[in-house]
Scaffold this motif. Structure first.
Motif, PDB file in Angstrom:
ATOM      1  N   ALA A  95       0.649  -1.302   0.025  1.00 39.52           N
ATOM      2  CA  ALA A  95      -0.139   0.029   0.030  1.00 39.52           C
ATOM      3  C   ALA A  95       0.905   1.226   0.046  1.00 39.52           C
ATOM      4  O   ALA A  95       0.679   2.255  -0.625  1.00 39.52           O
ATOM      5  N   VAL A  96       1.907   1.377   0.760  1.00 40.82           N
ATOM      6  CA  VAL A  96       2.916   2.334   0.769  1.00 40.82           C
ATOM      7  C   VAL A  96       3.503   2.457  -0.588  1.00 40.82           C
ATOM      8  O   VAL A  96       3.704   3.551  -1.051  1.00 40.82           O
ATOM      9  N   PHE A  97       4.035   1.440  -1.291  1.00 45.00           N
ATOM     10  CA  PHE A  97       4.583   1.450  -2.507  1.00 45.00           C
ATOM     11  C   PHE A  97       3.644   1.938  -3.699  1.00 45.00           C
ATOM     12  O   PHE A  97       4.084   2.865  -4.299  1.00 45.00           O
ATOM     13  N   ALA A  98       2.369   1.331  -3.496  1.00 41.64           N
ATOM     14  CA  ALA A  98       1.322   1.969  -4.510  1.00 41.64           C
ATOM     15  C   ALA A  98       0.838   3.373  -4.485  1.00 41.64           C
ATOM     16  O   ALA A  98       1.016   4.074  -5.324  1.00 41.64           O
ATOM     17  N   ALA A  99       0.947   3.749  -2.991  1.00 40.83           N
ATOM     18  CA  ALA A  99       0.833   5.294  -2.895  1.00 40.83           C
ATOM     19  C   ALA A  99       1.702   6.119  -3.435  1.00 40.83           C
ATOM     20  O   ALA A  99       1.598   7.175  -3.921  1.00 40.83           O
ATOM     21  N   THR A 100       3.044   5.670  -3.174  1.00 45.44           N
ATOM     22  CA  THR A 100       4.268   6.541  -3.660  1.00 45.44           C
ATOM     23  C   THR A 100       4.185   6.549  -5.433  1.00 45.44           C
ATOM     24  O   THR A 100       4.412   7.647  -5.689  1.00 45.44           O
ATOM     25  N   VAL A 101       3.912   5.401  -5.887  1.00 42.70           N
ATOM     26  CA  VAL A 101       3.486   5.513  -7.297  1.00 42.70           C
ATOM     27  C   VAL A 101       2.565   6.410  -7.742  1.00 42.70           C
ATOM     28  O   VAL A 101       2.661   7.101  -8.624  1.00 42.70           O
ATOM     29  N   VAL A 102       1.469   6.311  -7.063  1.00 45.83           N
ATOM     30  CA  VAL A 102       0.445   7.130  -7.539  1.00 45.83           C
ATOM     31  C   VAL A 102       0.712   8.818  -7.264  1.00 45.83           C
ATOM     32  O   VAL A 102       0.229   9.487  -8.062  1.00 45.83           O
ATOM     33  N   VAL A 103       1.347   9.235  -6.213  1.00 46.20           N
ATOM     34  CA  VAL A 103       1.546  10.451  -5.816  1.00 46.20           C
ATOM     35  C   VAL A 103       2.595  10.886  -7.053  1.00 46.20           C
ATOM     36  O   VAL A 103       2.465  11.939  -7.339  1.00 46.20           O
ATOM     37  N   GLY A 104       3.783   9.948  -7.372  1.00 48.93           N
ATOM     38  CA  GLY A 104       4.634  10.331  -8.490  1.00 48.93           C
ATOM     39  C   GLY A 104       3.766  10.504  -9.658  1.00 48.93           C
ATOM     40  O   GLY A 104       4.225  11.391 -10.527  1.00 48.93           O
ATOM     41  N   LEU A 105       2.772   9.601 -10.110  1.00 48.90           N
ATOM     42  CA  LEU A 105       2.124   9.716 -11.414  1.00 48.90           C
ATOM     43  C   LEU A 105       1.224  11.004 -11.170  1.00 48.90           C
ATOM     44  O   LEU A 105       1.123  11.830 -12.262  1.00 48.90           O
ATOM     45  N   ILE A 106       0.622  11.549 -10.236  1.00 45.21           N
ATOM     46  CA  ILE A 106      -0.299  12.761 -10.076  1.00 45.21           C
ATOM     47  C   ILE A 106       0.703  13.802 -10.121  1.00 45.21           C
ATOM     48  O   ILE A 106       0.438  14.728 -10.693  1.00 45.21           O
ATOM     49  N   TYR A 107       1.866  13.865  -9.595  1.00 45.44           N
ATOM     50  CA  TYR A 107       2.864  15.020  -9.677  1.00 45.44           C
ATOM     51  C   TYR A 107       3.256  15.084 -11.054  1.00 45.44           C
ATOM     52  O   TYR A 107       3.121  16.239 -11.673  1.00 45.44           O
ATOM     53  N   ILE A 108       3.557  14.138 -12.067  1.00 36.88           N
ATOM     54  CA  ILE A 108       4.356  14.102 -13.211  1.00 36.88           C
ATOM     55  C   ILE A 108       2.891  14.513 -14.215  1.00 36.88           C
ATOM     56  O   ILE A 108       2.982  15.255 -15.343  1.00 36.88           O
ATOM     57  N   TRP A 109       1.639  14.047 -13.857  1.00 37.26           N
ATOM     58  CA  TRP A 109       0.636  14.474 -14.555  1.00 37.26           C
ATOM     59  C   TRP A 109       0.271  16.023 -14.468  1.00 37.26           C
ATOM     60  O   TRP A 109       0.092  16.898 -15.456  1.00 37.26           O
ATOM     61  N   LYS A 110       0.476  16.676 -13.212  1.00 33.85           N
ATOM     62  CA  LYS A 110       0.205  18.041 -13.035  1.00 33.85           C
ATOM     63  C   LYS A 110       1.341  18.802 -13.543  1.00 33.85           C
ATOM     64  O   LYS A 110       1.098  19.906 -14.089  1.00 33.85           O
ATOM     65  N   LYS A 111       2.556  18.250 -13.563  1.00 29.48           N
ATOM     66  CA  LYS A 111       3.850  19.141 -14.199  1.00 29.48           C
ATOM     67  C   LYS A 111       3.503  19.149 -15.716  1.00 29.48           C
ATOM     68  O   LYS A 111       4.202  19.849 -16.472  1.00 29.48           O
ATOM     69  N   GLY A 112       2.658  18.309 -16.436  1.00 26.03           N
ATOM     70  CA  GLY A 112       2.640  18.111 -17.813  1.00 26.03           C
ATOM     71  C   GLY A 112       3.395  17.222 -18.513  1.00 26.03           C
ATOM     72  O   GLY A 112       3.657  17.556 -19.680  1.00 26.03           O
ATOM     73  N   ALA A 113       4.088  16.703 -17.822  1.00 29.83           N
ATOM     74  CA  ALA A 113       5.002  15.581 -18.324  1.00 29.83           C
ATOM     75  C   ALA A 113       4.335  14.666 -19.460  1.00 29.83           C
ATOM     76  O   ALA A 113       5.053  14.020 -20.229  1.00 29.83           O
ATOM     77  N   LEU A 114       3.107  14.456 -19.357  1.00 28.70           N
ATOM     78  CA  LEU A 114       2.339  13.354 -20.265  1.00 28.70           C
ATOM     79  C   LEU A 114       1.649  14.165 -21.448  1.00 28.70           C
ATOM     80  O   LEU A 114       0.985  13.485 -22.183  1.00 28.70           O
ATOM     81  N   GLU A 115       1.775  15.526 -21.436  1.00 25.09           N
ATOM     82  CA  GLU A 115       1.306  16.220 -22.556  1.00 25.09           C
ATOM     83  C   GLU A 115       2.195  16.183 -23.540  1.00 25.09           C
ATOM     84  O   GLU A 115       3.341  16.472 -23.616  1.00 25.09           O
ATOM     85  N   TRP A 116       1.566  15.844 -24.948  1.00 24.68           N
ATOM     86  CA  TRP A 116       2.618  15.870 -26.166  1.00 24.68           C
ATOM     87  C   TRP A 116       2.721  17.104 -26.648  1.00 24.68           C
ATOM     88  O   TRP A 116       3.594  17.545 -27.318  1.00 24.68           O
ATOM     89  N   GLU A 117       1.628  18.028 -26.547  1.00 20.92           N
ATOM     90  CA  GLU A 117       1.408  19.211 -27.223  1.00 20.92           C
ATOM     91  C   GLU A 117       1.237  20.604 -26.340  1.00 20.92           C
ATOM     92  O   GLU A 117       0.393  20.371 -25.362  1.00 20.92           O
ATOM     93  N   HIS A 118       1.920  21.449 -26.431  1.00 21.08           N
ATOM     94  CA  HIS A 118       1.750  22.572 -25.659  1.00 21.08           C
ATOM     95  C   HIS A 118       1.660  24.004 -26.605  1.00 21.08           C
ATOM     96  O   HIS A 118       1.925  24.071 -27.448  1.00 21.08           O
TER      97      HIS A 118
END
Length: 128
Positions: free
Chosen positions: A105-128
């Protein structure tokens, strides 16, 4: 008289692995050499031309890629490796008990927090 395998030798348990690796290497060399010997030998300009998905290649192979391409590739590798950790945990789920569940659960929470962080930073967006 053949020499006997000493069961007290610590390297004895690695003998099957050494035999498997030796056979794999011999088989790889054999396949490559047989393909070179038995393969077609009539090169032509059409056969030597680069082929990519049925369309003619355009541009140069030396063009620069955007950094986003590499970021997405690295993120894919990171999350792929993290997903690999789920399989042994799932196999040993019953033996690990609640402690193992809490660790995952701690491992999965860390992964989810990392995913949310990179999502909010726009790292998954191809076009800006």
């Amino acid at each position: 008289m053949t020499p006997a395998i000493d069961p007290n030798n610590p390297l004895t348990s690695y003998l099957p692995l050494a035999i498997a690796l030796l056979l794999a290497g011999v088989l790889a060399l054999l396949i490559v050499n047989l393909a070179a010997l038995a393969g077609p030998k009539r090169p032509s300009s059409i056969k030597s031309a680069p082929f990519e998905a049925g369309s003619a290649s355009s541009g140069t192979a030396r063009q620069r890629f955007a950094v986003k391409f590499y970021v997405v590739a690295l993120l894919f590798i990171v999350f792929d490796v993290e997903a690999v950790f789920l399989y042994p945990w799932a196999v040993n789920f019953r033996e690990l008990g609640w402690f193992g569940y809490a660790e995952m659960a701690v491992f999965a929470a860390t992964v989810v927090v990392g995913l949310i962080y990179i999502w909010k930073k726009g790292a998954l967006e191809w076009e800006h």
